[in-house]
Structures are given as structure tokens and as C-alpha cells.
Scaffold this motif. Structure first.
Motif, PDB file in Angstrom:
ATOM      1  N   VAL A 203       0.783  -1.354   0.051  1.00  0.00           N
ATOM      2  CA  VAL A 203      -0.009   0.089  -0.206  1.00  0.00           C
ATOM      3  C   VAL A 203       0.555   1.109   0.610  1.00  0.00           C
ATOM      4  O   VAL A 203       1.719   0.845   0.855  1.00  0.00           O
ATOM      5  N   ALA A 204       0.368   1.648  -1.036  1.00  0.00           N
ATOM      6  CA  ALA A 204       1.191   3.369  -1.184  1.00  0.00           C
ATOM      7  C   ALA A 204       0.960   4.301   0.468  1.00  0.00           C
ATOM      8  O   ALA A 204      -0.081   4.483   0.662  1.00  0.00           O
ATOM      9  N   PRO A 205       2.419   4.970   0.621  1.00  0.00           N
ATOM     10  CA  PRO A 205       2.097   5.847   1.466  1.00  0.00           C
ATOM     11  C   PRO A 205       0.764   6.922   1.502  1.00  0.00           C
ATOM     12  O   PRO A 205       0.972   7.011   0.118  1.00  0.00           O
ATOM     13  N   ALA A 206       0.225   6.994   2.235  1.00  0.00           N
ATOM     14  CA  ALA A 206      -0.814   8.511   2.356  1.00  0.00           C
ATOM     15  C   ALA A 206      -0.086   9.720   2.292  1.00  0.00           C
ATOM     16  O   ALA A 206       0.947  10.145   3.075  1.00  0.00           O
ATOM     17  N   PHE A 207      -0.771  10.048   1.432  1.00  0.00           N
ATOM     18  CA  PHE A 207       0.359  11.684   0.725  1.00  0.00           C
ATOM     19  C   PHE A 207      -0.793  13.104   2.659  1.00  0.00           C
ATOM     20  O   PHE A 207      -1.506  12.595   3.212  1.00  0.00           O
ATOM     21  N   ALA A 208       1.298  12.996   3.054  1.00  0.00           N
ATOM     22  CA  ALA A 208       0.787  14.106   4.477  1.00  0.00           C
ATOM     23  C   ALA A 208       0.677  15.515   3.688  1.00  0.00           C
ATOM     24  O   ALA A 208       2.170  15.522   2.828  1.00  0.00           O
ATOM     25  N   GLU A 209       0.025  16.767   3.597  1.00  0.00           N
ATOM     26  CA  GLU A 209       0.736  18.166   3.660  1.00  0.00           C
ATOM     27  C   GLU A 209       1.458  18.675   4.294  1.00  0.00           C
ATOM     28  O   GLU A 209       1.605  18.168   6.044  1.00  0.00           O
ATOM     29  N   ARG A 210       1.950  19.559   4.277  1.00  0.00           N
ATOM     30  CA  ARG A 210       2.968  19.824   4.996  1.00  0.00           C
ATOM     31  C   ARG A 210       3.175  21.343   4.520  1.00  0.00           C
ATOM     32  O   ARG A 210       2.757  21.680   3.602  1.00  0.00           O
TER      33      ARG A 210
END
Length: 409
Positions: free
Chosen positions: A4-11
Motif C-alpha cells: 500500500v502506497a503511503p498516504a500523502f501528508a500535507e506540509r
């Protein structure tokens, strides 16, 4: 087993590491969603090339952001703000068609490439003089302070017709106006200084316009006055207000373009050697720096009415960040987009914007940047960047600007 691709984490875009190196994150954001609502920034982040182009063409996407700038002013400084924001409201960069077109046409002839080319000899002479005075071989220095800032200041002052004796005050006011427009003013005292600087700059330019009416010279103000549009298609108040924009915009962008281009070249010895062997590549080098690490990271817009974009509905009043720094590295548009290639041809970058809001001063900025880079490459073969891993960048959403560029000439 399924991976499972890691979820995108906004910065936060002004996190220190993203100020220093934004491109890896921007690439990830664009791959995640080229149109992304950011609760953190209270804005849509548009990072795909095609999507940015759509916004730049769409009349539903407004350039008017004077109100958000005014809303950022601390309450204690608001009394000083009314006239200053009246000036900003006359900047064509903050106006939409048809007013933008009417304002821009006043300067169209003066900014045309053929008109700007008249300043080539002066620019080359000024470049040689600045380098001879500040960049003697073997000396250590700061290329930002030694070359990238004073050279555009000299050329733009000559082009606008600013007397040499007035230059220190003129450039001080410009620096304070930049603090306001680029969002680097934080304290109430800084806002007060910036607002007063904008008023002082307008008063000074209004007086200079009056002097040029009485005694025309070989400069931008005199040329536009001769063409007869001031008092006809635009008022004198609008003309002076736009001159404050010209004064602010030219030096900052060109200074950062020079420094970023020099840094990009000296970080890539093979590309530098190619340019040194063929100075005809300098123009392409400047264009590639505009694409890969240009002086502008984004422009801010507002949805004037509801519009659809990539399956999303942007509501009237929503803020929109057009992240050209990400669009200029979109693999759907550029082959091997993270590679700096001085011989790159093909797709048009968005380093100077596009369409109605394409940077009107692009020809002059290119003229000055090419002169500076060519002279440095040709006449300073020993130039090296000192401590490249310790460079710092100004914390700005809009600009990509080094605080200093330490070098040995």
C-alpha cells in the motif's frame, strides 16, 4: 502481499526545510493531486502545468488580492493603510480585464523587446563596471550584495530616469514595499514602515512625472508621456500608481534570477563547462533557471465565481495558489523535468507567467540577467560558490530568493 502506497501528508510550505528545498515535496503534491484543497493554507494548491494554464486563462480566476493584503495588516497600523492600499489597487498586476488591459497598454511600447534593446549597451557597460568594482579575482564576497542586487538597481534606475542622487531613498522605499507585498513584514512597526514607504515612493514618482513633463529626458516616464495616453486612456494618478509597481517589481525579480542562475550553473560543472565553451548558451541557461529554480514560486489568485477544475468545484472567494514552481517541473509537460539542461528546447515554462498577466518586464529582466551571467562565466573562470550546503533562502511563499550567495571570484 499487496503493498500500500503511503498516504500523502500535507506540509506547511514555509517549513524551514521546504523553504530551502521545496521541489521534492511539490513533485509529490502534484503527483498526489494537481488540484488540492489545503486546509492548512486555506487555499487551493494548483501544481499541474495544464491546470495552472487553465487558471491563467480563465476569467473566473481573479488577480485582485489587495483585500487579503490589507486584511493581514495589524489593527494598530490600519490608520496608515488607506492611501497605501489605494496605490496597490492601481497596480495592473492586481487588476483583471478590462482594467488590466487598459492599464497595461500604457506601457506596452516601452516594454517591447525592441525598445528594451536600446539599453543593451548601457547594461553591458554597467555590468562590467559593477564587476570591476566588486568582483576582483581572488576576492571573497557575496554575489547577491556585490552583483545581483546593485546591477538591476543601476539599470532600472537609469531606465525609469531616477537621478543618481535619489537612488538610496528610492531603493530603500522599494525594499520596504517588498516587505509588504511579499508578506515578509510581521511586526506592526514593519507594516508601518512598509505602508509609509509606499506612500513616499508614490509622492516621489508623482514629482518626477511633473519634472519630466516640464523637461523630458531619455527614460521610460518621458517616453510614455510623449505617447499621449496619460490623461487620455489612464489618469495621471493611475500612471503614477503603476510606476510604483514598476519600481518594485523589476529589481527584486532580476536580482533573484541572476543569483539563482549562477548557483544552478556552479552546482553542475558539466553544464558550466558547456556554457563557458559556447557563450551562445547563456540565453538558454537563463531560461532553464527560470523553469527549474526561478525567482517566483507561485502567484496568488481568488475565484471570482464558482468554477470547475479537474473535477473539483472552486467556490467564489476561494484563494488559489498557482504554484508555477511545481508546474514547471511537471513530467507531463517537460522531459526529465528535474534535470537542469542549458540546451533544453520545446515546452514553454511559466517562469514569467502566461497570457494577460505575463510579466511585462520580462525582456528587461532577461537582458540584465543574460549580461550578468555571460560576463561572470566569461571573465571569472575561477568563480566558486563557498559552502553551497549552508545557503539560506528567504521565507516567502511567493519568491525564491537567497539571503546571500557567498563566493570566491
Amino acid at each position: 502481499m499487496t503493498t500500500v502506497a503511503p498516504a500523502f501528508a500535507e506540509r506547511y510550505l514555509l517549513s524551514p526545510d521546504l523553504v530551502a528545498e521545496p521541489y521534492g515535496y511539490l513533485n509529490a503534491l502534484r503527483a498526489h493531486a494537481p488540484v488540492h484543497w489545503s486546509p492548512m493554507h486555506h487555499a487551493w494548491l494548483v501544481t499541474g502545468y495544464d491546470q495552472v494554464m487553465r487558471c491563467l486563462r480563465d476569467p473566473a480566476v481573479s488577480a485582485d488580492r489587495v483585500r487579503p493584503l490589507m486584511d493581514a495588516v495589524p489593527q494598530g497600523a490600519r490608520a496608515d493603510a488607506e492611501r497605501a492600499f489605494g496605490i496597490l489597487s492601481r497596480w495592473m498586476v492586481f487588476n483583471d480585464p478590462p482594467h488590466h488591459r487598459r492599464l497595461r497598454q500604457v506601457f506596452q511600447e516601452a516594454f517591447a523587446a525592441r525598445a528594451v534593446a536600446r539599453y543593451r549597451a548601457f547594461t553591458e557597460k554597467a555590468t562590467a563596471a559593477v564587476l570591476a568594482r566588486r568582483a576582483s579575482p581572488g576576492r571573497t564576497g557575496d554575489l547577491m550584495a556585490d552583483v545581483a542586487k546593485p546591477l538591476p538597481a543601476l539599470v532600472f534606475a537609469r531606465w525609469l530616469g531616477i537621478p543618481r542622487t535619489d537612488a538610496p531613498s528610492f531603493w530603500y522605499w522599494n525594499a520596504r514595499v517588498a516587505d509588504l507585498v511579499l508578506g515578509t513584514a510581521q511586526e506592526e512597526s514593519e507594516y508601518r514602515a512598509s505602508l509609509q514607504a509606499l506612500v513616499s515612493l508614490e509622492d516621489y514618482l508623482a514629482d518626477l512625472v511633473a519634472r519630466r513633463r516640464a523637461e523630458p529626458a531619455d527614460d521610460l516616464i518621458s517616453q510614455v508621456l510623449r505617447e499621449g495616453r496619460v490623461g487620455d486612456s489612464v489618469t495621471e494618478e493611475e500612471f503614477v500608481g503603476m510606476l510604483t509597481q514598476m519600481a518594485f517589481a523589476g529589481g527584486e525579480t532580476t536580482s533573484n534570477l541572476i543569483a539563482n542562475t549562477v548557483l544552478a550553473l556552479h552546482a553542475r560543472p558539466v553544464q558550466l563547462a558547456a556554457v563557458r565553451e559556447d557563450l551562445g548558451l547563456v540565453q538558454g541557461t537563463v531560461e532553464e533557471a527560470l523553469r527549474l529554480d526561478g525567482p517566483s514560486k507561485m502567484s496568488i489568485r481568488t475565484a471570482a465565481r464558482d468554477l470547475g477544475l479537474d473535477g473539483h468545484t472552486l467556490r467564489a472567494g476561494d484563494r488559489i495558489f498557482l504554484v508555477t514552481a511545481a508546474a514547471n517541473r511537471d513530467p507531463a509537460r517537460f522531459e526529465d523535468p528535474d534535470r537542469f539542461d542549458v540546451r533544453r528546447t520545446g515546452a514553454t515554462h511559466l517562469g514569467f507567467g502566461f497570457g494577460a498577466h505575463f510579466c511585462i518586464g520580462a525582456a528587461l529582466a532577461r537582458l540584465v540577467a543574460v549580461a550578468a551571467v555571460e560576463t561572470l562565466v566569461r571573465d571569472h573562470p575561477g568563480l566558486t560558490v563557498a559552502d553551497p550546503d549552508r545557503l539560506t533562502w528567504q521565507p516567502s511563499l511567493l519568491n525564491r530568493s537567497l539571503t546571500a550567495l557567498p563566493v570566491r571570484y
